[in-house]
Write an enzyme that holds these catalytic residues in place. Structure first.
Site, short mmCIF file in Angstrom:
data_model
loop_
_atom_site.label_atom_id
_atom_site.label_comp_id
_atom_site.label_asym_id
_atom_site.label_seq_id
_atom_site.Cartn_x
_atom_site.Cartn_y
_atom_site.Cartn_z
NE ARG A 155 -3.32 -2.32 3.03
CZ ARG A 155 -2.95 -3.44 3.64
NH1 ARG A 155 -1.69 -3.57 4.08
NH2 ARG A 155 -3.80 -4.42 3.83
CG HIS A 264 -4.68 0.40 -3.64
ND1 HIS A 264 -3.98 0.29 -2.47
CD2 HIS A 264 -5.67 -0.54 -3.57
CE1 HIS A 264 -4.50 -0.65 -1.71
NE2 HIS A 264 -5.54 -1.18 -2.36
NE ARG A 267 -3.07 -4.13 -0.96
CZ ARG A 267 -2.55 -4.89 0.00
NH1 ARG A 267 -1.24 -5.06 0.05
NH2 ARG A 267 -3.31 -5.47 0.91
CG HIS A 290 -6.00 -8.38 3.37
ND1 HIS A 290 -6.94 -7.50 3.86
CD2 HIS A 290 -5.54 -7.82 2.22
CE1 HIS A 290 -7.04 -6.45 3.05
NE2 HIS A 290 -6.21 -6.62 2.06
CE1 TYR A 299 -6.12 -8.04 -5.49
CE2 TYR A 299 -5.80 -8.90 -3.29
CZ TYR A 299 -6.00 -7.84 -4.14
OH TYR A 299 -6.09 -6.58 -3.64
#
Length: 327
Positions: A155, A264, A267, A290, A299
């Protein structure tokens, strides 16, 4: 009789206790929460902009499910974005959960199924060529920042918090231990990442070793605690200023404007690559920092190219099966 029954079932709520106004209660609620400064500021902003005008002066015990439905409907009709409405609704729901626990009201009035969830539109995934094109055309001091955003899935706050000692060149391991936050008034501060899972080691591709070394030699002060990324005048990069630099780099790199690519999104791009390389859900969660599976599962979706490759493989099986049948 009804009051006596509620008392016996331990369900009685003093009707006078819930006469406190929402504004007064929410101010105390936010103050008593163990929130990060940025989160506290965001909660206060969302309540101020989207809640106070409709139910701010209403006593808690008079805020009914119908009033909540009307509040939400009014926001949507006024053009407030669904993600913002969903986020504000989640905060309201949490506030009333506490009010129930405090015996101020009997039931939570936020009962709209699915109102706290909003599925964001799928963001575009940059190609490998596009990532390198942006890295080549952005200001040189930010070249490595672009590469780490994609290949380490960091991030912005994590990127600008990195120090010289955050990267071990010998092992090509990067360690995230903090994130730099920015308040609405421009104040910047270092804090823990968004969750405990945010503190994590990340293995970097060895192909970036040269890029890291060049950056350390040219743009980072000798001290072990020196920041990895600083602006031309020695300041910590700010999101608004960096966005101008980023957009200029996109234009020079020939990235289509309709793609609306954000930093972002790199990412997301890198996480998608990781999933396609065969990373498990647990491995993805650890890499992107996470603690829940929901974000990591995003993802693991199949890209169009990968989906076509799977279809081609299945087609080969069909052809082989039919050939054998004909024989």
């Amino acid at each position: 009789m009804e009051v006596e029954a509620d008392i016996l079932k331990n369900e009685w709520v003093d009707p006078d206790a819930g006469k406190v106004e929402f504004n007064d209660y929410v101010a105390r609620w936010i103050k008593e929460r163990d929130l990060k400064p940025r989160t506290r500021e965001e909660y206060e902003r969302l309540i101020r902009l989207h809640v106070r005008s409709q139910i701010g002066e209403v006593p808690l015990n008079q805020i009914s499910p119908q009033r909540i439905r009307t509040w939400r409907s009014n926001l949507l009709e006024a053009g407030t974005g669904r993600p913002t409405v969903a986020k504000t609704y989640r905060i309201l729901h949490a506030i009333f959960v506490t009010a129930v626990d405090d015996d101020l009201i009997r039931r939570n009035p936020c009962r709209i199924k699915g109102a706290g969830y909003d599925k964001a539109d799928e963001r575009d995934t940059a190609t490998l060529d596009q990532v390198f094109a942006i890295a080549e055309r952005i200001q040189p001091r930010y070249r490595l920042l672009v590469l780490l955003a994609a290949f380490a899935q960091l991030r912005f706050g994590e990127l600008v918090a990195l120090r010289r000692t955050s990267i071990d060149l010998a092992t090509m391991e990067l360690r995230v231990s903090m994130a730099t936050g920015e308040m609405e008034d421009g104040t910047q501060f270092d804090d823990d990442p968004k969750s405990d899972a945010g503190k994590r080691p990340i293995s970097l591709p060895t192909g970036l070793r040269g890029d890291v070394q060049v950056h350390l030699d040219r743009y980072v002060q000798p001290g072990s605690d020196s920041r990895l990324f600083l602006g031309p005048l020695g300041g910590i990069p700010r999101r608004r200023n960096f966005n101008r630099i980023w957009k200029a780099a996109l234009e020079r790199a020939g990235i289509p404007p309709e793609m609306d690519l954000h930093l972002h999104d790199l990412r997301h791009t890198g996480s998608t690559w990781s999933a396609q390389s065969g990373a498990t859900l647990k491995e993805l969660m650890a890499r992107i920092g996470h603690s829940s599976t929901r974000a990591a599962m995003i993802y693991q979706h199949a890209s169009r190219d990968r989906d076509q490759a799977i279809a081609a493989a299945l087609d080969a099986l069909i052809v082989e099966a039919r050939t054998q049948a004909e024989k």
